[in-house]
Structures are given as structure tokens and as C-alpha cells.
Design a protein around this motif. Structure first.
Motif, mmCIF file in Angstrom:
data_model
loop_
_atom_site.group_PDB
_atom_site.id
_atom_site.type_symbol
_atom_site.label_atom_id
_atom_site.label_comp_id
_atom_site.label_asym_id
_atom_site.label_seq_id
_atom_site.Cartn_x
_atom_site.Cartn_y
_atom_site.Cartn_z
ATOM 1 N N HIS A 217 44.006 30.098 31.634
ATOM 2 C CA HIS A 217 43.967 30.954 30.450
ATOM 3 C C HIS A 217 43.769 32.400 30.899
ATOM 4 O O HIS A 217 42.872 32.689 31.689
ATOM 5 N N PHE A 218 44.575 33.303 30.367
ATOM 6 C CA PHE A 218 44.438 34.717 30.719
ATOM 7 C C PHE A 218 45.184 35.576 29.707
ATOM 8 O O PHE A 218 46.021 35.091 28.939
ATOM 9 N N ILE A 219 44.865 36.871 29.737
ATOM 10 C CA ILE A 219 45.522 37.860 28.887
ATOM 11 C C ILE A 219 46.374 38.748 29.784
ATOM 12 O O ILE A 219 45.858 39.335 30.738
ATOM 13 N N ASP A 220 47.662 38.837 29.496
ATOM 14 C CA ASP A 220 48.550 39.614 30.355
ATOM 15 C C ASP A 220 48.477 41.101 30.018
ATOM 16 O O ASP A 220 47.716 41.537 29.139
ATOM 17 N N LEU B 212 53.691 34.524 36.402
ATOM 18 C CA LEU B 212 52.750 35.000 35.395
ATOM 19 C C LEU B 212 51.347 35.150 35.977
ATOM 20 O O LEU B 212 50.648 36.143 35.719
ATOM 21 N N LEU B 213 50.938 34.173 36.783
ATOM 22 C CA LEU B 213 49.598 34.214 37.370
ATOM 23 C C LEU B 213 49.467 35.336 38.392
ATOM 24 O O LEU B 213 48.383 35.904 38.565
ATOM 25 N N GLU B 214 50.551 35.670 39.072
ATOM 26 C CA GLU B 214 50.513 36.768 40.039
ATOM 27 C C GLU B 214 50.225 38.102 39.361
ATOM 28 O O GLU B 214 49.543 38.962 39.908
ATOM 29 N N LYS B 215 50.722 38.275 38.142
ATOM 30 C CA LYS B 215 50.531 39.525 37.421
ATOM 31 C C LYS B 215 49.198 39.572 36.683
ATOM 32 O O LYS B 215 48.786 40.638 36.228
ATOM 33 N N ALA B 216 48.552 38.430 36.541
ATOM 34 C CA ALA B 216 47.278 38.376 35.820
ATOM 35 C C ALA B 216 46.162 38.975 36.653
ATOM 36 O O ALA B 216 46.087 38.762 37.867
ATOM 37 N N GLU B 217 45.280 39.735 36.014
ATOM 38 C CA GLU B 217 44.135 40.319 36.712
ATOM 39 C C GLU B 217 42.993 39.316 36.834
ATOM 40 O O GLU B 217 42.302 39.273 37.848
ATOM 41 N N CYS B 218 42.771 38.549 35.786
ATOM 42 C CA CYS B 218 41.692 37.553 35.766
ATOM 43 C C CYS B 218 42.219 36.272 35.138
ATOM 44 O O CYS B 218 43.038 36.315 34.220
ATOM 45 N N VAL B 219 41.734 35.143 35.634
ATOM 46 C CA VAL B 219 42.178 33.845 35.139
ATOM 47 C C VAL B 219 40.958 32.967 34.891
ATOM 48 O O VAL B 219 40.076 32.846 35.748
ATOM 49 N N ALA B 220 40.898 32.364 33.722
ATOM 50 C CA ALA B 220 39.848 31.392 33.402
ATOM 51 C C ALA B 220 40.457 29.996 33.438
ATOM 52 O O ALA B 220 41.619 29.808 33.067
ATOM 53 N N LEU B 221 39.685 29.028 33.884
ATOM 54 C CA LEU B 221 40.159 27.649 33.993
ATOM 55 C C LEU B 221 39.322 26.731 33.105
ATOM 56 O O LEU B 221 38.150 27.013 32.834
ATOM 57 N N LEU C 122 37.652 45.260 31.050
ATOM 58 C CA LEU C 122 36.579 44.290 30.833
ATOM 59 C C LEU C 122 36.927 43.341 29.690
ATOM 60 O O LEU C 122 36.660 42.137 29.754
ATOM 61 N N ALA C 123 37.521 43.883 28.633
ATOM 62 C CA ALA C 123 37.890 43.049 27.492
ATOM 63 C C ALA C 123 38.920 42.005 27.895
ATOM 64 O O ALA C 123 38.846 40.849 27.477
ATOM 65 N N ARG C 124 39.885 42.407 28.703
ATOM 66 C CA ARG C 124 40.910 41.455 29.150
ATOM 67 C C ARG C 124 40.273 40.335 29.973
ATOM 68 O O ARG C 124 40.710 39.180 29.922
ATOM 69 N N LEU D 298 47.878 36.337 24.964
ATOM 70 C CA LEU D 298 47.017 35.289 25.510
ATOM 71 C C LEU D 298 47.865 34.106 25.940
ATOM 72 O O LEU D 298 48.622 33.547 25.145
ATOM 73 N N HIS D 299 47.737 33.717 27.215
ATOM 74 C CA HIS D 299 48.489 32.588 27.761
ATOM 75 C C HIS D 299 47.539 31.424 28.015
ATOM 76 O O HIS D 299 46.388 31.606 28.440
ATOM 77 N N SER D 300 48.023 30.233 27.764
ATOM 78 C CA SER D 300 47.249 29.021 27.997
ATOM 79 C C SER D 300 48.212 27.903 28.349
ATOM 80 O O SER D 300 49.069 27.542 27.543
#
Length: 458
Positions: free
Chosen positions: A56-59, A28-37, A404-406, A64-66
Motif C-alpha cells: 500500500h502506498f501513495i504515488d 510502481l514500487l520503484e517510484k514509491a517513496e514509502c510502502v506499507a505492507l 510526511l502525509a504521503r 492510493l495503490h493497494s
């Protein structure tokens, strides 16, 4: 007849399950563009220190994943340099160093200093700031004595089964629910509000029960009951904001400014306020303003602008709205061009000018032409709607803005997700399990979090 597996078998199966679930999270993290911690420290019953980190990220499907990344034991003291190294090691271990946008932490000095040593943006926890403001105001505005007497009254029932039974009889006679009184805890958010709300609800039952008992308690006067009523009114909006911003299954970063704006209005002094309420409101407004200055306003304002619910920016002074859109335009210029997907059947988009409050229509807020102008011209959506659903259907119309929104909407407003991980860890690392190795603590806590998330998403 069932033979329990041995300890080695159980350990092996847990480890295998952990590796399987971790592989899914890595994908999942590999496909994510941006990740917040989000990150925080926790001390177990065995006095071991742990660092908890959640992602936390939006795919690409605008979900929304957390989930937890790790809860690892730290052997060094909480020096800022060590904390910064821990953050970097976690990001490298999960291969998200280049994707991390923000790290949310509480306002502890060590955490704040550590973030200055990193390239990631800091997202101070808004809920922590709000609760610290409440604590300061309660101590400085004259409620201390009244609250102390409330705690003694509640303790009289909490520590005596017979007193509790008598209270329940009084509640039954008044056709009220049999509910216990609540004792506030300094480290538990909103617990003071819960304590006084429960006392006020059962005021007559409590008075009747104590009147039949021999005790040395100092009873609350009529003026003090009225004081509690006013305090309840003051604290209820704070509870709403804390719970609203503490969620992790919905967008919260863009809600910070719209939520804090009306909160400051509720503490405006009126002519009917007694002196102690005036002191509380003045202290609240001053302390909260100082803590708001430490927030990441640049990130929060862009996130608010990219949320279709609040893009009118009415939570900001009119003179500052243009600067926010200028920032968004500059971010768009840095954003790489994205190919627009094949058009699908889509209802015609309404292109109406946004309506602003009072004289804001006369201001020079037309903004740039093109994609940003079209986005601003579209009407806002209801506050109860999900902004991710709208972006999922409008991604083709605004490919750069959607990127940008993602990125900006994926950051949580608080470090509450880590607090929930620690609550889970406290249930696992109990007194009888205090000897668990740090590796097993990490596996058990993460597995509990991951499997719960998988169950909820089914």
C-alpha cells in the motif's frame, strides 16, 4: 469448431501474463517513496500454509495503490523467527526493504513477536481487536442463551427447504421481501449483528411460520426479543467502524482515532440500561481499552494530525494535542528540504485559526511558526472529502509536510486487504484444484487481484 489450447500453452500464457503484470507493479514500487505492507497466514483445503502480503502506498500523483505482492507457501512452523524471515524475504524480493514503513498484522502472538525482531513499525489490525472485544463481551454479559436459541431458530429454516418456503409465504402476506434468515459464524465479522437484524425484521413472519409447525424449538420470549433489539443497537456502531477502517481504496489509518473516540461514548452507561446492558457496556469498555493500548498510537496520532479532516485532534484529550504537534515538528526537522515547484494558478489560501471544542481555545496550542503553523491555521475540510485531493493541490505550499502525509496516510488501519486476498485464494484453490503447485497458486491469485485493480482504475 474452436480447439482448446493444451495445458502447457495455458500454463505458459498465464506465466507470461504474470511476468508482464508483475513488471508493472515493480515499476510502481520503484517510484514509491514509502510502502506499507499487510501480512497474514492462510491454510488451503489441501492443508498447506501460505503467507499473503499486500502493498500500500501513495504515488506522486496522490493516488492510493493497494495490491497483492505474493501468496507464498511456507514450509516451516509459525515460529516468530521464521515469520520475520519470511517478511524480510518478501521485502527483498520486491526491492522495497528500505521503503517499508509499517507492517499490518492481526494480534496473534506469533505475529506480534515477529514484529519485534524487525526494524519495521508494527500496525496491529484495529478491526481484529474490535471483533475480539465483541466476542468477549457477548460471552460475558448474558446474551449467550438468547443467541443460542436464535441460532436454532435460524437453523430450523436454513436446513429445511419446506420451512423456508413457508417463511417466504408469510413474508409475502406481510408485503416483505423474500429474504432468508442469516446464520452467524464465529469467524465472520458482524455476522451476529446480521443474524439478529434479519430475525428482528422478520419477527412476525417467523412467529407465524413456527406457530403452524410441529417443532421442539424454545421460542424467544418478549423480554428476549427486547434484548435482541438492544443488542442490535449496541453492535451497529461497531459494524460501522469495522467497515470504515477495513477499506483499502481510501485513507484509513488517520480515521482510527476519530472513529474509536465516538465508539467509546456509545457504551457509556445510562440510568435506563438494564443490568445485562450495563454488564455488556462495562466489559466492552474495559476490553477495548486494553486492546487499544497495543495499537501504534505514535503513528496513528501523526496520521490523524496530517489528515486535513481531523487535524483539530478533537478525538484526543486537550492535554495530549500539543505533544502530537511536537512530534510532527520533530519529524519535519528530520525531513530533507524539498524544492518548491514552480507556482501555478491557485486560489488564495484561507488562513484562519482552527476552532477547537469548549475551552481548547484558551490552551497553549499555537504550535511552531512556519510551514506547520500555516498548515494548522488552514481550516479543516469536510469529513466526506478526500484528504489526498487537498494534499495534491497544497503540495507546493507544504513540500515537507506533504512528504510526511504521503508516508503516514499510506498505511492501512487493518490487515483486511490480506483477508480479501485469502477469500480470492479460497475460490481458486478449491477441492478439485487442491493439487495446484504453490507457484501457480501465487500467479493465479496475484493476477486476479492485479487485473481487478487495473479494471477498477480505468
Amino acid at each position: 469448431m474452436y480447439e482448446l489450447p493444451c495445458r502447457k500453452t495455458v500454463t505458459k500464457r498465464i506465466q507470461q501474463l504474470y511476468e508482464n503484470e508483475k513488471e508493472d507493479k515493480v515499476n510502481l514500487l520503484e517510484k514509491a517513496e514509502c510502502v506499507a505492507l499487510t501480512a497474514d497466514h492462510w491454510t488451503s483445503v489441501s492443508n498447506s500454509n501460505y503467507l499473503g502480503v499486500t502493498a500500500h502506498f501513495i504515488d506522486i500523483k496522490w493516488r492510493l495503490h493497494s495490491f497483492a505482492l505474493t501468496i507464498q507457501k511456507t514450509t516451516t512452523r509459525h515460529f516468530a523467527e521464521n515469520v520475520a524471515e519470511d517478511f524480510e524475504s518478501v521485502a527483498e524480493a520486491w526491492e522495497v526493504t528500505q521503503k517499508v514503513t509499517t507492517i499490518g498484522t492481526d494480534s496473534a502472538r506469533t505475529m506480534t513477536t515477529a514484529m519485534r525482531l524487525l526494524t519495521f513499525q508494527h500496525m496491529p489490525c484495529v478491526a481484529h481487536a474490535l471483533q475480539r472485544t465483541i466476542t468477549v463481551c457477548l460471552a460475558d454479559s448474558g446474551f449467550t442463551g438468547t443467541l443460542a436459541r436464535c441460532r436454532k431458530i435460524v437453523g430450523n429454516f436454513k436446513h429445511s427447504p419446506s420451512n423456508t418456503e413457508e417463511l417466504q409465504k408469510e413474508q409475502t402476506e406481510r408485503e416483505q421481501d423474500k429474504e432468508p434468515l442469516i446464520q452467524d459464524v464465529s469467524t465472520r465479522w458482524n455476522s451476529t449483528l446480521f443474524m439478529i437484524s434479519r430475525l428482528l425484521k422478520n419477527q412476525e413472519a417467523v412467529k407465524a411460520t413456527l406457530a403452524k409447525q410441529k417443532h421442539k424449538l424454545t421460542m424467544l420470549t418478549t423480554a428476549e426479543w427486547d434484548r435482541l433489539q438492544r443488542l442490535e443497537t449496541l453492535l451497529k456502531p461497531c459494524r460501522y467502524v469495522t467497515e470504515l477502517l477495513g477499506g483499502e481504496i481510501y485513507v484509513s489509518c488517520s480515521v482510527v482515532l476519530p472513529a474509536l473516540h465516538p465508539l467509546t461514548r456509545t457504551v457509556e452507561v445510562s440510568d435506563d440500561d438494564p443490568a445485562y446492558v450495563v454488564r455488556f457496556k462495562a466489559a466492552f469498555k474495559k476490553d477495548l481499552s486494553q486492546r487499544q493500548d497495543t495499537l501504534n498510537h505514535g503513528w496513528l496520532r501523526v496520521a490523524t494530525a496530517l489528515d486535513p479532516r481531523f487535524k483539530d485532534l478533537k478525538c484526543l484529550p486537550r492535554g495530549e494535542r500539543g505533544g502530537v504537534w511536537t512530534s510532527v515538528e520533530e519529524l519535519l526537522q528530520k525531513e530533507p528540504d524539498r524544492a518548491t515547484p514552480e507556482p501555478t494558478e491557485e486560489p488564495a489560501r484561507k488562513r484562519s485559526l482552527l476552532l477547537f471544542n469548549s475551552d481548547s481555545e484558551s490552551e497553549d496550542e499555537e504550535g511552531p511558526n512556519g510551514a506547520l503553523g500555516r498548515y494548522r491555521a488552514e481550516p479543516t475540510i469536510s469529513g466526506t472529502d478526500c484528504p489526498l485531493q487537498l494534499w495534491s493541490t497544497h503540495e507546493g505550499a507544504h513540500p515537507q509536510l506533504s512528504a510526511l502525509a504521503r508516508k503516514y496516510l499510506g498505511s492501512p488501519a487493518t490487515s483486511v486487504p490480506c483477508e480479501r486476498i485469502f477469500s480470492l485464494a479460497g475460490n481458486i484453490v478449491q477441492k478439485k484444484r487442491a493439487a495446484l503447485s504453490s507457484e501457480n497458486v501465487n500467479r493465479l491469485v496475484c493476477l486476479s487481484n492485479w487485473l481487478k485493480e487495473k479494471k477498477e482504475n480505468k
